[in-house]
Enzyme design. Structure first.
Site, PDB file in Angstrom:
ATOM      1  N   LYS A 214       0.818  -1.222   0.000  1.00 28.81           N
ATOM      2  CA  LYS A 214       0.000   0.000   0.000  1.00 28.81           C
ATOM      3  C   LYS A 214       0.851   1.271   0.000  1.00 28.81           C
ATOM      4  CE  LYS A 214      -4.438  -1.775   1.250  1.00 28.81           C
ATOM      5  NZ  LYS A 214      -5.488  -2.000   2.245  1.00 28.81           N
ATOM      6  N   ARG A 248      -4.045  -9.984   4.587  1.00 28.00           N
ATOM      7  CA  ARG A 248      -4.439  -9.970   3.168  1.00 28.00           C
ATOM      8  C   ARG A 248      -3.244  -9.470   2.366  1.00 28.00           C
ATOM      9  NH1 ARG A 248      -6.348  -6.343  -0.556  1.00 28.00           N
ATOM     10  NH2 ARG A 248      -7.944  -7.088  -1.981  1.00 28.00           N
TER      11      ARG A 248
HETATM   12  N1  HH2 Z   1      -7.603  -3.497   0.678  1.00 33.18           N
HETATM   13  C1  HH2 Z   1      -7.916  -3.470  -0.644  1.00 33.18           C
HETATM   14  C2  HH2 Z   1      -9.033  -4.155  -1.116  1.00 33.18           C
HETATM   15  N2  HH2 Z   1      -9.809  -4.890  -0.291  1.00 33.18           N
HETATM   16  N3  HH2 Z   1     -10.251  -5.718   1.899  1.00 33.18           N
HETATM   17  C3  HH2 Z   1      -9.950  -5.758   3.200  1.00 33.18           C
HETATM   18  N4  HH2 Z   1     -10.701  -6.499   4.050  1.00 33.18           N
HETATM   19  N5  HH2 Z   1      -8.887  -5.066   3.729  1.00 33.18           N
HETATM   20  C4  HH2 Z   1      -8.080  -4.302   2.947  1.00 33.18           C
HETATM   21  O1  HH2 Z   1      -7.132  -3.688   3.470  1.00 33.18           O
HETATM   22  C5  HH2 Z   1      -8.376  -4.229   1.537  1.00 33.18           C
HETATM   23  C6  HH2 Z   1      -9.493  -4.956   1.041  1.00 33.18           C
HETATM   24  C7  HH2 Z   1      -7.036  -2.696  -1.582  1.00 33.18           C
HETATM   25  O2  HH2 Z   1      -6.009  -3.508  -2.153  1.00 33.18           O
HETATM   26  P1  HH2 Z   1      -6.018  -4.251  -3.604  1.00 33.18           P
HETATM   27  O3  HH2 Z   1      -7.109  -5.231  -3.708  1.00 33.18           O
HETATM   28  O4  HH2 Z   1      -4.670  -4.801  -3.858  1.00 33.18           O
HETATM   29  O5  HH2 Z   1      -6.248  -3.130  -4.640  1.00 33.18           O
HETATM   30  P2  HH2 Z   1      -7.604  -2.707  -5.309  1.00 33.18           P
HETATM   31  O6  HH2 Z   1      -8.481  -2.173  -4.257  1.00 33.18           O
HETATM   32  O7  HH2 Z   1      -7.154  -1.653  -6.273  1.00 33.18           O
HETATM   33  O8  HH2 Z   1      -8.210  -3.904  -5.958  1.00 33.18           O
END
Ligand code: HH2
Length: 280
Positions: A214, A248
Site C-alpha cells: 500500500k 491480506r
Molecule cells: N484493501 C484493498 C481491497 N480490499 N479488503 C480488506 N478487508 N482489507 C483491505 O485492506 C483491503 C481490502 C485494496 O487492495 P487491492 O485489492 O490490492 O487493490 P484494489 O483495491 O485496487 O483492488
C-alpha cells in the site's frame, strides 16, 4: 472460517480481476490468468483466496454489478478445485450472492454493510463476513481524512457494524474486523492503527489486516508499487505482533515465511510444528 481458532496466522492471497487495481491492475483480467494466479497462491500456502472484481484504490470509479459479477464468478468457480476457501471482495449484495452461489465461503465487504441487503444475505447463507472500516468512499476518501482519535473512532464504527450484522442474524463468530489501512487515512493514521492494533481486540473478533504494497509503504520507503515487499513484510510482522490473525497479501510465500518465524518467536506455535527443512 472456523480455522481462526488455530494459533497460526492465516494468509489471505489477493486475486484481483480488475483492469485498475493499484498494484496488479489488468494483469489478471482474463479469467484463466486470474485462476492460474490463484492456483499459484494456493500452492504457495494461502489459507484463503480473496477474489475482487472492483478496484477500491483511491480515486477509482465504481463498476456495474453485472460486470463485476461476470469478472468474479468464473474465477471463483475455477478456484474451487484448489480446496482453498474463497472470499469475495465486494460491497454489492447481488455480487456477493452470485459469488456465494459459485462457491465463495466469505464476504469481504470494504463498506461494512453499506448495502442494506448484505447482512440479511450473510445471515441467510451462514457465510463468513469481513467488516472493514473506511472513511468516505474510494473516490473521495483520501481528500482530507480526519478523526478525533483514529483508533477509538475505527473501533466505535466497527462495533456498530458488528451490532448491525448480528441484529440481522449474522452469527457473531462468523465476523472478522479490519481497520481498513489506506481507506480514508493519512500516513500517521495508518501507522497509529497498526501500532495500536491490539486495542481493536476489545471488539472480540479476529482482526484482518491489509497493508500489502500500500501507498503508506511507498511514502516511507520511496519505493514504487512493485518494490514494496520488504516494507510489506515489516508491516505484516508488526501487525501479527500487535494482534492481526489474518493478513491480506499479494506475496503469499514470502509473507508465510515471515509470519511462521514471527509466530514461532512470539510463542504462537511451537518450533516443532515447523516443516522439515534441509540444513544449509
Ligand atoms: N484493501 C484493498 C481491497 N480490499 N479488503 C480488506 N478487508 N482489507 C483491505 O485492506 C483491503 C481490502 C485494496 O487492495 P487491492 O485489492 O490490492 O487493490 P484494489 O483495491 O485496487 O483492488
Amino acid at each position: 472460517m472456523g480455522s481462526v481458532s488455530s494459533a497460526l496466522t492465516q494468509i489471505m492471497g489477493i486475486v484481483n480481476v480488475t483492469p485498475d487495481s493499484f498494484s496488479d491492475g489488468g494483469e489478471f483480467l482474463d479469467p484463466g490468468a486470474a485462476i492460474a494466479h490463484g492456483e499459484r497462491l494456493a500452492a504457495e500456502g494461502a489459507d484463503l483466496l480473496d477474489v475482487g472484481g472492483e478496484s477500491t484504490r483511491p480515486g477509482a470509479e465504481g463498476v456495474g454489478a453485472e460486470e463485476e459479477r461476470d469478472r468474479v464468478v468464473p474465477v471463483i468457480e475455477g478456484l474451487g478445485s484448489t480446496g482453498v476457501p474463497v472470499s469475495i471482495d465486494t460491497a454489492k449484495s447481488s455480487v456477493a450472492r452470485a459469488a456465494l452461489d459459485a462457491g465463495a465461503a466469505i464476504v469481504n465487504d470494504v463498506t461494512a454493510l453499506g448495502d442494506p441487503e448484505m447482512a440479511p444475505l450473510c445471515a441467510e447463507r451462514g457465510c463468513g463476513l469481513v467488516l472493514m472500516h473506511m472513511q468516505g468512499t474510494p473516490r473521495t476518501m483520501q481528500e482530507e481524512p480526519a478523526y478525533d482519535d483514529v483508533v477509538e473512532d475505527v473501533k466505535a464504527f466497527l462495533a456498530e457494524r458488528i451490532r448491525r450484522a448480528t441484529d440481522a442474524g449474522v452469527a457473531e463468530e462468523r465476523i472478522w474486523v479490519d481497520p481498513g489501512i489506506g481507506f480514508g487515512k493519512t500516513l500517521d493514521h495508518n501507522l497509529e492503527l497498526i501500532r495500536r492494533l491490539v486495542e481493536l481486540g476489545e471488539l472480540g473478533r479476529p482482526i484482518l489486516l491489509g497493508t500489502s504494497r500500500k501507498s503508506f509503504i511507498g511514502k516511507l520507503t520511496g519505493r514504487g508499487v512493485g518494490e514494496r515487499l520488504g516494507g510489506s513484510l515489516a508491516s505484516a510482522v508488526l501487525g501479527v505482533r500487535n494482534g492481526a490473525e489474518i493478513l491480506r497479501v499479494h506475496d503469499v510465500a514470502e509473507t508465510r515465511d515471515a509470519v511462521r518465524v514471527t509466530d514461532a518467536i512470539s510463542g504462537r506455535i511451537a518450533w516443532r510444528d515447523a516443516p522439515e527443512v534441509a540444513e544449509a
